[in-house]
Structure formats: structure tokens, C-alpha cells
Design an enzyme around this catalytic site. Sequence first.
Site: not given
Length: 857
Positions: A299, A341, A600, A604
Amino acid sequence: MNATMTGNNPSSPITNPPANTFWQYEPDYWLTALKSSDKGLSAEDAAQRLKTAGTKTPAVSPLVKDIQALLSQFKNPLMLLLIGAVILSAFLGDTSDVFIILFIVVSTGTLSFLQERNAGKVVEKLQSLIALTCTVLRSGEATECASGEIVPGDILLFKAGDMIPADCLILEANELHANEASLTGESYPARKQPGSTAATTELAKRNNCLWQGTNIVSGHAKALVISTGNHTIFGRIAKSAAVTVETSFEKGIKDFGFFLMKITLVLSLAILIINLLNHKPVMDAALFALALAVGMAPELLPAISTIAMSAGAKRMLSKKVIVKKLASIQNLGEINLLCTDKTGTITEGNIQVSDIINPAGRSDEYVRELAYWNAKLESGYANPIDDALKQLSFTPILQPQKTGEVPYDFIRKRLTIAIRNKEEQLYISKGAFRQILSICSEIRMTDNSIVPISNHTAQLEKDYASFGMAGSRVIAVAYKNAPQATITHDDEQDFIFAGFILLQDPVKESIPATIEALNQLQVKLKIITGDNKNVAQAVAHAIGIVNPVVVTGSDLAQMSPEAVIHCVQQTHIFAEVEPQQKENIIRALKKTYTVAYMGDGINDVAAINAADVGISVDNAVDVAKDAADFVLMEKDLSVLIDGIKEGRKTFANTLKYIYINTGSTFGNMCSVAIASLVLPFLPMLPKQILLTNFITDFPYLTVASDNVDEEQIDKPGKWNLKQIRNYMVLFGLHSSLFDILTFVLLLHVLHVRESAFQTGWFIESVITELFILFIIRTHRNFLKSRASKPLFWLSMLGLVITIGLPYLPFAADFGFTPLPLPYLATMLGIVALYIITADLLKIWFFRKGLKVDNGVS
């Protein structure tokens, strides 16, 4: 406060007015209602409102958090049943084992709590590193503020790339467009402007509002915060539909944990019934079955994986990789394709202006000045090209005053400003060559004469191509005399072509070695860029790609979806790609690869979301960082390589937990079921089972920081449920075989009594569980792989405790009896044989039998 306001002059500021109909009022109304102004709130007023607004989650003291986390360790139904049964046993008069069992249970829970507490602190530190900020006016001064600290009445300043942290009413806007797809489903950016709209206006048409959870695509704005936190539209949706998206690995662990839990419960119930049919005491049989279930049930598997991932996140942070979404570490270990890129990753990212020339190819001071003022006066999308142009030195001719602007966007791909120079009004536009060329009807010649551009277009195209093949990135500049001070999109026509801006961004010297390092990790690299085909080809040659395949966005647009899927696999560099095409490329690549995308910019974001692993950098726009799974503190592929290695280490260590839990659980359950059928007594006391679990927990929990063999890092990991099930059956049966051998020797060769039998099996069980950890942690011969120091020494400590415990004065309290040395030697001999055969079986399983390595089939 009612949903619709009835008064125009409230006597006190509205801390969180309803977002139902605020768009129907003019900004002046809300400035008055919120007791704010165009200079914003004071810092003191904002702090007071933050206390009373109820938008910030009330702080919970560290002590309360720790108490809640500790108590949560005992919420497991099996654990509660065991504790209840022990207490019931005490009430019935059998108190001999109560304190021992309770001590072991509490100690085990405390150990798990301490591990999870440390993991939680790592997560909190990571969250603090990536907290989003916004620009807020406080007493007229622009300042950066954490998004969670803003309050109704604050004035926020937005630019392209900013995330919107609250529901706002626009005060001022210039060519403002917002991406509201997260709320409205509309993929095309919505144009925004000040004003008011009818109360019944649908969400997508409320063009005077900005909504939390959306982002600015282009332009800039000044807006008044109306609602924050759960009072925003986004906040109410998130609260009512708070769903955590599971990664494939999380789901696999969760499902497999449930699968093992079912096996444990079924076998525990069967063992209970068998013991009762054999007329063993009811309470003893119940405690034995419950202790067995608690000791063997997995668990804690999800919690253990969290501990392993948080340890990995901590190591990755030291490698300058911020883990934004903890569960994505496993995905990073799986990637076999990186898309990025070129700017700042393949190249230095330090853009330099190599020259600014007129159409004749000569350096030109007038064109230089036009480019400088366009970059200097823009107020929209910050970018490295403008930063480079602002550093230009020249003797100024113009004395401009900015009168208007049409900010850059990824559709027009240009930036236009309006200036007044003495009595002259001028428009200056700068941007992608073809987008500038499309708005020009004339061209400025070397002698300053202005002639129609039609006769010069072919030569300009030729020059543009030659600059690109030489490795220069090229943008263009144009201007025209303006008829008025302001400017709109419609004014971008009939410009005069002034010249070219030639930019250089040299390839990093480390890139060839970095690409080789990626290849060693079996990660391919593809470049996706908006630059023209010629520049992309020059970069490909510079980084050592022989005969590079370069495909343009226009090429892809003409292909069928099936052809695109085939094409993207063969392509090295995608050039002249539109933002929406980046997402399509990533989705096509995902048909074959596990894809990471690194970006960035605003353009994108869709690709970051589409990739299996989204990566951004610390100086990226807010919306890119928000979408990413990982944020690099340096925009450097070598940093990412370290991150991939750490991701694979974390994945490998998590699998070690799973393998150990599955094999030992299944094997021990089978052994106990067989023993219960033939023994007239319990094969091991409940407290001995729990003690076994307690001793082995210490070294097991150090696996999160264990060393990982290089061959397990060199290949992408993969969750393989079929392999784990095969392992469980094979190694479970192998473990049971040696348990049965132990039973036979103890009963029919050594003829031991009940207590000695339980002592002998306890020693054999614990030592085999300790050594299976050393065997399974590596795919090599276990003597050829070095475990981490904590794992080794804690295992040795467990070994000493296990062997020495039956000889201690209080051994009888645990039901142990000292074994004669020949008996102990027999148990150790069985363990030695188990270790040798398990290691051979392991090598066959991973390398020969199933031909798998670290879960990769």
C-alpha cells in the site's frame, strides 16, 4: 455582497466582488468601488486587503502539518484493523504482545513519515523556485510581485508572454491580444480593448476583460484587478473540477499496487481460513493474517515512488534542473527524442549585430538609426534582437518622440512604431524579411532617391538567400512618412524598404560533444526554428550533421497527415516553421518517439503542452514556464543531459522498489499458505512478521538515493507491466522454493520445536529480503555493482540485528529462542545458496530469458 451591485459609491473597498457582471461597468466605476486609482494601491493597503480578501490559503503551522502527515501513516485500513485487533486481544486478557506490536507499528509509521516529510520539503522548495510573478503598480511605482499576493484594486501591467493572475478590467491597451483557449476553447487570440459590454455578453466576447489562467499573446495593457483566487472564473472551474492528471508511470504503479493488494488480501483471507480449519486460536490466527497483510501489502508503493522522485528532484536541482511536476521525472527518463529551437541551445544565444546595410549591400547610418529607434522605443515583446540593437553606437540625426505602436506578433512578424521628429511624422517597421517586403511599395537607393520596389524585388530575394547561406540571420527595416501621429494595422502599407539587419549567433563550441552525449543516451536531436532554410542549413553543417535534411513549414503545409508522419522521422531541421506547425510536428513525432520539447517563447507553448516532456528555461516568458514540466536554470543542452541521467536514475530506483515488493510479497504469501496447511502451529508470530517488515524497511527506503549502473542510464526506461508480472511469478516461486527447503530442514532434519522453527524462518526470511535488494538493484553480477553507502551499511546493520536478536536477553519477548550454531549455520547455508541462484536467475531474466534492460522490451 449581491451578484449585481445596487450602489455606485460603496463605503468600503470590495475585497472580492463577484465576477458575474463586472464587465458591464466602466473602469472609473470600479476604481471608485475598489477605492483604487490609476496609480494603484499603496503597499500597506494591499497588505491589509490580502489579509481580509480570503484569496490566499490560510497558513498551516509546520507542527500541524507534521501531525497530520504522521497520523495519515496509520489511515491504511489494514493497519487500523491490526491495531484494533491487538487492543481487543489486550481486553480479552492477552497483553504479552500488545506493546511490542504497537511499538513496531508506530516505529514503521514514523519511519515512513520522516521520509515523506523530507520529500515534501523538496517539493516545497521547488515550488518556491518557480513561483510566477507579475508587474503591479504600488503608489505609482511598477514593482514585481508574486501572483498570489495581488488583491482586488491592484493595477497590473501586462506585456506579451505574461500569464494573467486574476480577473481584470482593462484600463489601457495597445494592440492587445490574449489567448483564452483554456476558458473559451477558441484557439485564435482574442483582441482586447478598454470599455464596457452588456451584462449578458458571452465569455468569449467580453473584450474589455482579462481572465485568470489565460495569457497575453501580443501588445501591452494596464488593467484593474477585480477578482482573485477562487472568486475568478478560472478559480471556480478549477475548484469544482480539481483533477490531477496522472502520468503513465503513476497510473501503472497505482494499478499494480491495487493488483498486489488484491493478491495479498485474497491470500491472507485464505491463510486465515486454513488456520481456523486447523483449529488454531481464533485471535492468534486473525492477528497472524492481519500482520501478514500489513507486512506484505504494497500500500506504500505510491508513497515510496514519491520519495524516490523527490530524491531525484533534489539531485536534479543540484544539476540546475527545476522539476516543476514531480511525476514527470519518469517521463524524462523515457525520452528518446529531443526537439529544440536553435537560439540559445544550439547557438550561444548572444545575438550580435554584424552589420546594417542598405539594399546595395553597404553599411548605412540612416538604416542603423531607424533600426535603433524601432528597438529602443518598442514596449511589447522583449527579445534578444532588440536588446542587441539597443547597444548600437552612432551619431543620431533623429530626435524622436514615440506617438504610437503596433507591437510584434507571430502572425505579422513585424513591429511598427510611430514617432515625431521635430515637424516630421514617421513610421518605422522592422521584422521578418518577407513580411517587411510585403508592405513595401518603394525602396530607398544609395543616393537617397526613392524608386518603385518592383524592379528590385528579385535582387533583394537573392541577397536575402545569400546572407542566410553565409550563416547570417536576416531581418529587414522599412519606413514611411506618416499622415498622423497614431498608427494601426491598416497603416502598414506603402512603406519604403530601407535595408537589412545582419545578425550573428555563433554555434556553441560544446554542441558537437553534447550531441554525441545525447547519442550515447540514445536520444536523437531535431531542431525546430522559425529561421529561414539557408540559415538552418548553415547551422546543421556547423554542428556536424552530414547531408542534413531540412524541411520548411511551407513544405509541411502541402503534405498529407500520413506523409508528415513519415517526413518528420527523416528530417534533421525544420525551418521557417509557424507556431501552430510546431505542435503538429511534435504530435507527428510522438507516433514514433517519446518526445521532449524545449522552448522559451510564446510561440513554443503549444508544442511544450503537446510533448511528452515540456521543458523551458528560467528566463522564459511566464506562459512557457507555466506549461513546462521542467525549468532549466541555464539554457544549455548539457544541463538537460544531466537532467535526463537523473531522471533515468530515479526511474531505475523506483523500479527496484517495485521488483522487490512484488517478488517478496508473492513468494512469502505462497510460502505461508503452504506452511499453514502442514504445520500444527503458526509459521511465524504476528510480531515477528511486523519485525521483519520493520528491519527491512530501513535499507529499502535508501534505494531512492542508490547508485545506478551506467548501462541502466544509457537506455531510456519504459514501464513494462508484463515484465514485472513475469518477475513476480518467477522470483516469487524461487523464493518459495527456498522457504520450503527451510521448512523441510527445520522440521524433518533438525527436528526443531515451534519457537526454534519460527526463529529459523525469521532469520532466513529477513536475510534473504536484505540480500535480494543487492541482487535486484543491478542487472550485473551483484558483486560487480557498488551499492550506495546508506543502503550497504543499513543492510549490514539489519543483518547483524537479525542474527544477534535470538541471543539477546529479551529474545523471548519476541518469541525467539537461541539457535545452536549448527542450526544457524544451516540457515546461513540456505541463504548463501539462495543468493547464488537468485543472482544467476536475475542475470538470465534480464539479459537472456526476456531480453530486457531496465524495463525496455
